[in-house]
Design an enzyme around this catalytic site. Structure first.
Site, short mmCIF file in Angstrom:
data_model
loop_
_atom_site.label_atom_id
_atom_site.label_comp_id
_atom_site.label_asym_id
_atom_site.label_seq_id
_atom_site.Cartn_x
_atom_site.Cartn_y
_atom_site.Cartn_z
N ARG A 61 0.82 -1.22 0.00
CA ARG A 61 0.00 0.00 0.00
C ARG A 61 0.85 1.26 0.00
O ARG A 61 0.39 2.34 -0.41
CB ARG A 61 -0.99 -0.03 1.17
N GLU A 98 5.82 -11.00 15.05
CA GLU A 98 5.32 -11.57 16.31
C GLU A 98 5.73 -13.05 16.40
O GLU A 98 6.21 -13.51 17.42
CB GLU A 98 3.80 -11.40 16.35
P1 AMP Z 1 4.76 -2.93 11.47
O1 AMP Z 1 6.00 -3.49 10.85
O2 AMP Z 1 4.32 -3.70 12.69
O3 AMP Z 1 4.87 -1.44 11.75
O4 AMP Z 1 3.57 -3.16 10.43
C1 AMP Z 1 3.42 -2.29 9.37
C2 AMP Z 1 2.96 -2.97 8.12
O5 AMP Z 1 1.92 -3.91 8.35
C3 AMP Z 1 2.40 -1.94 7.17
O6 AMP Z 1 2.87 -2.22 5.86
C4 AMP Z 1 0.90 -2.08 7.29
O7 AMP Z 1 0.28 -2.00 6.03
C5 AMP Z 1 0.66 -3.45 7.90
N1 AMP Z 1 -0.24 -3.42 9.08
C6 AMP Z 1 0.12 -3.71 10.36
N2 AMP Z 1 -0.93 -3.62 11.19
C7 AMP Z 1 -1.99 -3.26 10.44
C8 AMP Z 1 -3.39 -2.98 10.71
N3 AMP Z 1 -3.90 -3.06 11.96
N4 AMP Z 1 -4.17 -2.59 9.68
C9 AMP Z 1 -3.66 -2.50 8.42
N5 AMP Z 1 -2.38 -2.75 8.10
C10 AMP Z 1 -1.55 -3.13 9.09
#
Ligand code: AMP
Length: 173
Positions: A61, A98
């Site tokens: 995205r 995770e």
């Molecule tokens: P992180 O590495 O944990 O910061 O996760 C970020 C990535 O995961 C991004 O590319 C987001 O598009 C996706 N992502 C993580 N959590 C969500 C959520 N609750 N809703 C939508 N996309 C998420």
């Protein structure tokens, strides 16, 4: 369109893609012309005068917002992709999820020393993905000017993980 109106267009999808996750669906922000333009205009105002050479969008995205922003601020666009998708030689960074690990890649010649880049993704959660993207860019010798997100889930402390970098988000939870 103001930030509250933008926030009202984010759609919560409970238990997607697995139980316990509330997925923030940004597709209503893309299909609404005022919302999409407001997001790109806000990013563009912020980065237009920062001598940005490339916008780095994170799979998948981040490509949508990053591509439109790159065009608006006269910068190139560089994709950071999940493992195995890029055809040429890549830098790679593995990062913790995770459960288990994931890997992202960027072409070795996509950015170089003296390049100033902005990283764009739709959402900052734990910050693991964006931190890995920062490491990829630093492997190329380029400078991360800022990481920009449409949405930040503040309760997951992604900013803390990215504390060596500037972080900007439009909508926070
Ligand atoms: P992180 O590495 O944990 O910061 O996760 C970020 C990535 O995961 C991004 O590319 C987001 O598009 C996706 N992502 C993580 N959590 C969500 C959520 N609750 N809703 C939508 N996309 C998420």
């Amino acid at each position: 369109m103001d930030l509250e109106q933008l926030k009202a267009k984010v759609r919560d999808i409970p238990d997607f893609p697995k139980p316990g996750i509330i997925f923030k669906d940004i597709t209503p922000l893309l299909s609404d012309v005022d919302a999409f333009q407001a997001i790109i205009d806000t990013f563009a105002r912020r980065y237009a005068d920062k001598s940005i050479d490339a916008v780095v969008g994170i799979d998948a995205r981040g490509f949508i917002f990053g591509g439109a922003l790159a065009y608006r601020i006269d910068a190139g666009f560089v994709p950071v992709r999940k493992s195995g998708k890029l055809p040429h030689e890549t830098h790679q960074v593995e990062y913790d999820l995770e459960y288990g690990t994931d890997k992202i890649e960027m072409h070795i010649d996509a950015v170089g020393p003296n390049h100033r880049v902005v990283i764009i993704d739709d959402l900052l959660a734990t910050g693991g993905t964006a931190q890995a993207a920062c490491q990829l860019i630093e492997k190329s010798g380029a400078t991360v000017v800022e990481c920009g997100f449409v949405i930040e889930l503040g309760f997951l402390n992604g900013r803390e993980k990215l504390k060596q970098h500037e972080v900007f988000s439009l909508i926070s939870y």
